[in-house]
Design an enzyme around this catalytic site. Structure first.
Site, PDB file in Angstrom:
ATOM      1  N   GLU A 166      35.932  33.501  42.732  1.00  8.27           N
ATOM      2  CA  GLU A 166      37.212  33.581  41.609  1.00  8.27           C
ATOM      3  C   GLU A 166      37.771  34.737  41.870  1.00  8.27           C
ATOM      4  O   GLU A 166      37.478  35.720  42.144  1.00  8.27           O
ATOM      5  CB  GLU A 166      36.546  33.087  40.468  1.00  8.27           C
ATOM      6  CG  GLU A 166      36.669  31.651  39.993  1.00  8.27           C
ATOM      7  CD  GLU A 166      38.166  31.244  39.641  1.00  8.27           C
ATOM      8  OE1 GLU A 166      39.135  32.014  40.062  1.00  8.27           O
ATOM      9  OE2 GLU A 166      38.235  30.124  39.371  1.00  8.27           O
ATOM     10  N   ARG A 218      31.929  32.490  27.624  1.00  8.87           N
ATOM     11  CA  ARG A 218      32.369  33.537  28.175  1.00  8.87           C
ATOM     12  C   ARG A 218      33.714  33.628  28.681  1.00  8.87           C
ATOM     13  O   ARG A 218      34.540  32.561  28.654  1.00  8.87           O
ATOM     14  CB  ARG A 218      31.426  33.402  29.509  1.00  8.87           C
ATOM     15  CG  ARG A 218      32.023  32.056  30.369  1.00  8.87           C
ATOM     16  CD  ARG A 218      31.023  31.900  31.814  1.00  8.87           C
ATOM     17  NE  ARG A 218      31.762  30.943  32.679  1.00  8.87           N
ATOM     18  CZ  ARG A 218      32.715  31.030  33.207  1.00  8.87           C
ATOM     19  NH1 ARG A 218      33.424  31.992  33.693  1.00  8.87           N
ATOM     20  NH2 ARG A 218      33.005  30.190  34.223  1.00  8.87           N
ATOM     21  N   ASN A 243      36.805  33.620  31.397  1.00  5.76           N
ATOM     22  CA  ASN A 243      37.301  33.217  32.511  1.00  5.76           C
ATOM     23  C   ASN A 243      38.085  34.109  33.127  1.00  5.76           C
ATOM     24  O   ASN A 243      38.004  35.385  33.069  1.00  5.76           O
ATOM     25  CB  ASN A 243      37.625  31.725  32.520  1.00  5.76           C
ATOM     26  CG  ASN A 243      37.502  31.028  33.761  1.00  5.76           C
ATOM     27  OD1 ASN A 243      36.689  31.540  34.624  1.00  5.76           O
ATOM     28  ND2 ASN A 243      38.264  30.036  33.680  1.00  5.76           N
ATOM     29  N   ASP A 301      43.398  25.592  38.933  1.00  4.59           N
ATOM     30  CA  ASP A 301      42.283  26.510  38.669  1.00  4.59           C
ATOM     31  C   ASP A 301      43.309  27.902  38.729  1.00  4.59           C
ATOM     32  O   ASP A 301      44.283  28.249  38.115  1.00  4.59           O
ATOM     33  CB  ASP A 301      41.431  26.722  39.611  1.00  4.59           C
ATOM     34  CG  ASP A 301      39.992  27.236  38.941  1.00  4.59           C
ATOM     35  OD1 ASP A 301      39.960  27.833  38.286  1.00  4.59           O
ATOM     36  OD2 ASP A 301      38.754  27.236  39.730  1.00  4.59           O
TER      37      ASP A 301
END
Length: 244
Positions: A35, A118, A120, A149
């Protein structure tokens, strides 16, 4: 002690429907959940995270080596600091990462009463402030595009969106909400993208293998790799730096 790894790889290339577009697999090291790719111009390198492996990674386009630093929580994003090094989000913390010493220094920790939360994906804005992503609707994805995404913006102000489980990146006009271009990649779990290279004419795309069962993985040998796309006919813009 935080682990430090260095690995070298050879590239693989793939054919596309457009003769001008070329796709190469430049990082063979499999990412469970690659990512947040960021191009670091002064290093000629791509920095990114593997969320589920709890690693910050850096691939050198000059040596083809991958270096990584392991951290103590799932790391959702990384960005460049003006003074050198990186700012990262891991777990519910923001922290600085010194690449040379591998030291992680917590800046602030939020929502300590929610240990399962959490941060991102995150980005730095033009004023040098680091933000966690807050999604807004600019385009309604078609069924085959699956879920949006990570994303980036090109020099013409158009939005490029990675379609996780859709095996593609798409270019969108945020003013009209219309899809302009689709580039299909050789694995389904496409997670994010950014522009880089000497003149920001190359696009780097991360992917993941987490979420694929054994049968699917056997059919997807490139799952978790990182790809370089050239020949798009559009350039990106340099990354913003965190001011502190």
């Amino acid at each position: 002690m935080r682990a430090f790894h260095k690995i070298c790889y050879q590239h693989s290339s793939f054919q596309t429907m457009s003769s001008s577009i070329k796709i190469e697999s430049v990082v063979k090291e499999k990412n469970r959940m690659g990512e947040c790719p960021v191009w670091e111009e002064k290093e000629s390198a791509l920095v990114y995270v593997d969320i589920n492996s709890q690693k910050v990674c850096r691939w050198s386009s000059l040596t083809n080596e991958v270096q990584s630093v392991s951290v103590d929580s799932r790391v959702g994003s990384v960005a460049l600091r003006q003074c050198g090094g990186y700012i990262i989000s891991l777990g519910t913390r923001f922290a600085f990462l010194n690449w040379d010493t591998k030291a992680v220094t917590t800046i602030v920790e939020l929502e300590q009463d929610k240990p399962n939360n959490r941060f991102n994906d995150g980005k730095v804005d033009p004023k040098g402030r680091f933000f966690a992503a807050c999604p807004r609707l600019v385009y309604h994805l078609e069924k085959e595009e699956q879920m949006p995404d990570g994303m980036c913006i090109d020099a013409e102000g158009k939005l490029w969106v990675a379609c996780i489980d859709g095996g593609r990146v798409i270019r969108i006009d945020p003013e009209t909400g219309k899809r302009i271009q689709t580039v299909r990649l050789p694995t389904p779990r496409i997670t994010s993208c950014c522009f880089g290279g000497k003149d920001y004419s190359e696009m780097y795309v991360t992917s993941a293998y987490d979420g694929l069962d054994e049968t699917t993985l056997a059919k997807e040998p490139h799952a978790g790799e990182i790809f370089k796309i050239t020949g798009l006919g559009v350039k990106g813009i340099p990354q913003n730096f965190y001011a502190a």
